[in-house]
Design an enzyme around this catalytic site. Structure first.
Site, PDB file in Angstrom:
ATOM      1  N   SER A   1       0.847  -1.196   0.000  1.00  0.00           N
ATOM      2  CA  SER A   1       0.000   0.000   0.000  1.00  0.00           C
ATOM      3  C   SER A   1       0.877   1.237   0.000  1.00  0.00           C
ATOM      4  CB  SER A   1      -0.900   0.025   1.237  1.00  0.00           C
ATOM      5  OG  SER A   1      -1.597   1.253   1.341  1.00  0.00           O
TER       6      SER A   1
ATOM      7  N   TYR B   1      -1.961   0.073  10.115  1.00  0.00           N
ATOM      8  CA  TYR B   1      -1.992  -0.530   8.771  1.00  0.00           C
ATOM      9  C   TYR B   1      -0.767  -0.125   7.965  1.00  0.00           C
ATOM     10  CZ  TYR B   1      -3.616  -1.174   3.926  1.00  0.00           C
ATOM     11  OH  TYR B   1      -3.728  -1.520   2.612  1.00  0.00           O
TER      12      TYR B   1
END
Length: 250
Positions: A145, A159
């Site tokens: 990501s 995250y």
């Protein structure tokens, strides 16, 4: 008759995983697809892949459970007897929160799935692909990501940190496994049009962030899937240890 290459895609029920499975099927791969909670969506993905001519094995598995991952690879062995490509897509964001109010339980669960689960899947695949163990080599692509570089302060630091670990793992595996005929790379999606933001409880996040993306739009799962298939293709035969940003410039 030439055997069709076999790809495993984790978290293939929705979003990037589903788009990758459909594109791989259209381009001649047979597939083992895993899913955890989206049974109907996973079944629809499998049927779409079969309609493209792919043989498909559909397996329910918690990506963060090493025993479930090993069982999924056992199903792959029994059905196909080989693996040429692994796409480690399954992952979770955890609930949105700032760092000061985040919980140890959230951090543990996000790392369990996104880091430990990914490492387990990569190990299972590499043990089968490694030329020193009689394998024919292969390719692994992890779905990371852009959060790993952006940091996702006040919302998803947990995250972002897990995806930073993924990026480091990809680099280490690329250097360790390259001599085994295994290329390891990652894609790092930015704002992609999936339900991940709604699932995290902040659907309004899209409206806040899209204006700051240089391309002024979200990406699509299909655009990320194209990048994944490229990294696994012969055209990317000298690409190893790369983390490809797919974020519209953000």
């Amino acid at each position: 008759m030439v055997d069709r290459p076999v790809m495993m895609v984790t978290g293939a029920g929705r979003g990037i995983g589903a788009a990758t499975a459909r594109l791989a099927a259209a381009r001649g791969h047979d597939l083992l697809l895993t899913w955890r909670g989206a049974q109907a969506a996973a079944a629809a993905t499998a049927e779409a892949c079969r309609a493209s001519g792919a043989a498909v094995e559909l397996v329910q598995a918690d990506a963060g459970d090493p025993a479930a991952t090993a069982a999924a690879f056992g199903r792959l062995d029994a059905r196909f007897g080989r693996i040429d490509a692994l796409v480690v897509n399954a992952g979770i964001t955890g609930p949105a929160s700032d760092f000061l109010t985040s919980s140890d339980a959230t951090w543990a669960e996000v790392f369990r799935v996104n880091v430990l689960g990914l490492a387990s899947a990569c190990r299972q695949a590499a043990q089968r692909m490694a030329t020193s163990r009689g394998g024919a080599g292969g390719g692994i692509v992890a779905v990371s990501s852009r959060a790993a570089q952006i940091g996702s302060a006040f919302e998803f630091v947990h995250y972002a940190a897990s995806k930073g670990a993924v990026d480091s793992l990809v680099l280490g595996l690329a250097r360790e496994l390259g001599g085994e005929g295994i290329r390891v790379n990652a894609v790092a999606p930015g704002m992609i049009d999936t339900d991940i933001h709604a699932s995290a409880g902040i659907p309004e996040r899209i409206g806040r962030i899209v204006p700051g993306i240089p391309l002024r739009r979200m990406g699509s799962p299909e655009e990320v899937a194209e990048c994944i298939l490229f990294l696994l293709s012969p055209q990317a035969a000298y690409v190893n240890g790369a983390v490809l940003p797919v974020g519209g410039g953000r």
